[in-house]
Write a protein that holds these residues in place. Structure first.
Motif, PDB file in Angstrom:
ATOM      1  N   SER A  28     111.497  65.999  71.925  1.00  0.00           N
ATOM      2  CA  SER A  28     112.609  65.193  71.417  1.00  0.00           C
ATOM      3  C   SER A  28     113.939  65.620  72.043  1.00  0.00           C
ATOM      4  O   SER A  28     114.989  65.427  71.464  1.00  0.00           O
ATOM      5  CB  SER A  28     112.686  65.300  69.883  1.00  0.00           C
ATOM      6  N   ILE A  31     116.975  63.201  72.299  1.00  0.00           N
ATOM      7  CA  ILE A  31     117.723  62.859  71.093  1.00  0.00           C
ATOM      8  C   ILE A  31     118.824  63.902  70.927  1.00  0.00           C
ATOM      9  O   ILE A  31     118.577  65.093  71.088  1.00  0.00           O
ATOM     10  CB  ILE A  31     116.796  62.860  69.861  1.00  0.00           C
ATOM     11  N   SER A  32     120.025  63.478  70.589  1.00  0.00           N
ATOM     12  CA  SER A  32     121.113  64.442  70.447  1.00  0.00           C
ATOM     13  C   SER A  32     120.789  65.443  69.334  1.00  0.00           C
ATOM     14  O   SER A  32     120.068  65.131  68.386  1.00  0.00           O
ATOM     15  CB  SER A  32     122.435  63.731  70.139  1.00  0.00           C
ATOM     16  N   GLU A  33     121.336  66.613  69.467  1.00  0.00           N
ATOM     17  CA  GLU A  33     121.110  67.662  68.469  1.00  0.00           C
ATOM     18  C   GLU A  33     121.585  67.220  67.092  1.00  0.00           C
ATOM     19  O   GLU A  33     120.900  67.443  66.091  1.00  0.00           O
ATOM     20  CB  GLU A  33     121.820  68.951  68.889  1.00  0.00           C
ATOM     21  N   ALA A  34     122.724  66.565  67.026  1.00  0.00           N
ATOM     22  CA  ALA A  34     123.263  66.101  65.739  1.00  0.00           C
ATOM     23  C   ALA A  34     122.344  65.066  65.102  1.00  0.00           C
ATOM     24  O   ALA A  34     122.089  65.116  63.896  1.00  0.00           O
ATOM     25  CB  ALA A  34     124.662  65.528  65.936  1.00  0.00           C
ATOM     26  N   THR A  35     121.837  64.142  65.897  1.00  0.00           N
ATOM     27  CA  THR A  35     120.920  63.123  65.371  1.00  0.00           C
ATOM     28  C   THR A  35     119.627  63.761  64.898  1.00  0.00           C
ATOM     29  O   THR A  35     119.119  63.443  63.819  1.00  0.00           O
ATOM     30  CB  THR A  35     120.636  62.052  66.443  1.00  0.00           C
ATOM     31  N   ARG A  36     119.072  64.669  65.720  1.00  0.00           N
ATOM     32  CA  ARG A  36     117.828  65.342  65.348  1.00  0.00           C
ATOM     33  C   ARG A  36     118.011  66.099  64.036  1.00  0.00           C
ATOM     34  O   ARG A  36     117.173  66.024  63.138  1.00  0.00           O
ATOM     35  CB  ARG A  36     117.394  66.282  66.480  1.00  0.00           C
ATOM     36  N   GLU A  37     119.124  66.813  63.909  1.00  0.00           N
ATOM     37  CA  GLU A  37     119.406  67.574  62.689  1.00  0.00           C
ATOM     38  C   GLU A  37     119.525  66.652  61.477  1.00  0.00           C
ATOM     39  O   GLU A  37     118.941  66.916  60.420  1.00  0.00           O
ATOM     40  CB  GLU A  37     120.686  68.389  62.870  1.00  0.00           C
ATOM     41  N   ALA A  38     120.263  65.561  61.607  1.00  0.00           N
ATOM     42  CA  ALA A  38     120.437  64.623  60.497  1.00  0.00           C
ATOM     43  C   ALA A  38     119.097  64.017  60.084  1.00  0.00           C
ATOM     44  O   ALA A  38     118.818  63.873  58.882  1.00  0.00           O
ATOM     45  CB  ALA A  38     121.423  63.520  60.887  1.00  0.00           C
ATOM     46  N   ARG A  39     118.273  63.673  61.051  1.00  0.00           N
ATOM     47  CA  ARG A  39     116.971  63.085  60.741  1.00  0.00           C
ATOM     48  C   ARG A  39     116.062  64.078  60.016  1.00  0.00           C
ATOM     49  O   ARG A  39     115.374  63.710  59.061  1.00  0.00           O
ATOM     50  CB  ARG A  39     116.298  62.583  62.020  1.00  0.00           C
ATOM     51  N   GLU A  42     117.146  64.384  56.489  1.00  0.00           N
ATOM     52  CA  GLU A  42     116.738  63.213  55.722  1.00  0.00           C
ATOM     53  C   GLU A  42     115.236  63.258  55.424  1.00  0.00           C
ATOM     54  O   GLU A  42     114.802  62.943  54.321  1.00  0.00           O
ATOM     55  CB  GLU A  42     117.095  61.933  56.474  1.00  0.00           C
TER      56      GLU A  42
END
Length: 144
Positions: A28, A31-39, A42
């Motif tokens: 992955s 995918i940006s680190e921020a997006t990966r973290e947020a996902r 969630e």
């Protein structure tokens, strides 16, 4: 083979972000680190659990587990993002990880385990066939 310093444990929600480096290794990175973290945060708020495989205190493997009830299978689990980090593969740890998952999900009343694997990932296909998985259909997606 497998030494005493390897252990399996559910990763607490408060520590779920520790899986991020293994997700990158799994593929992955686009995918940006921020997006990966947020996902991942969630995911942890949904019907999701993750088991970690540790070499002493070092996280070297994971298997995410999505719990659900399916009309065709009853209570089941979808294994997701299963990985043993490079350097630890080929030592029987994947088989031990899956055995832990089977026992754990059966203790929660699951009747079946399902998973998806990318069509080009031939080593995973062999591994899962050897674990007794069978192909039941195609996983199809439509992106927006």
């Amino acid at each position: 083979m497998i030494e005493d310093n390897f252990k399996f444990a559910l990763i607490p929600t408060s520590e779920i972000l520790t899986i991020l480096p293994l997700l990158v290794e799994l593929g992955s990175a686009d995918i940006s680190e921020a997006t990966r973290e947020a996902r991942v945060l969630e995911m942890a708020s949904q019907n999701y659990e993750c088991v970690g495989l540790y070499d002493d205190e070092k996280l070297i493997g994971i298997c995410g587990m999505w719990f659900m009830t399916r009309h065709y299978a009853g209570k089941s689990v979808e294994a997701d993002h299963v990985i043993i980090t490079a350097g630890y593969q080929g030592k029987g740890l994947g088989k031990k990880l899956m055995q832990w998952v089977y026992e754990y999900v059966q203790s929660k009343g699951c009747l079946w385990v399902e998973l998806n694997t990318f069509v080009h990932n031939f080593p995973s296909h062999k591994f899962y066939y050897n674990e007794g998985f069978v192909s039941k259909g195609y996983h199809m997606v439509k992106e927006f």
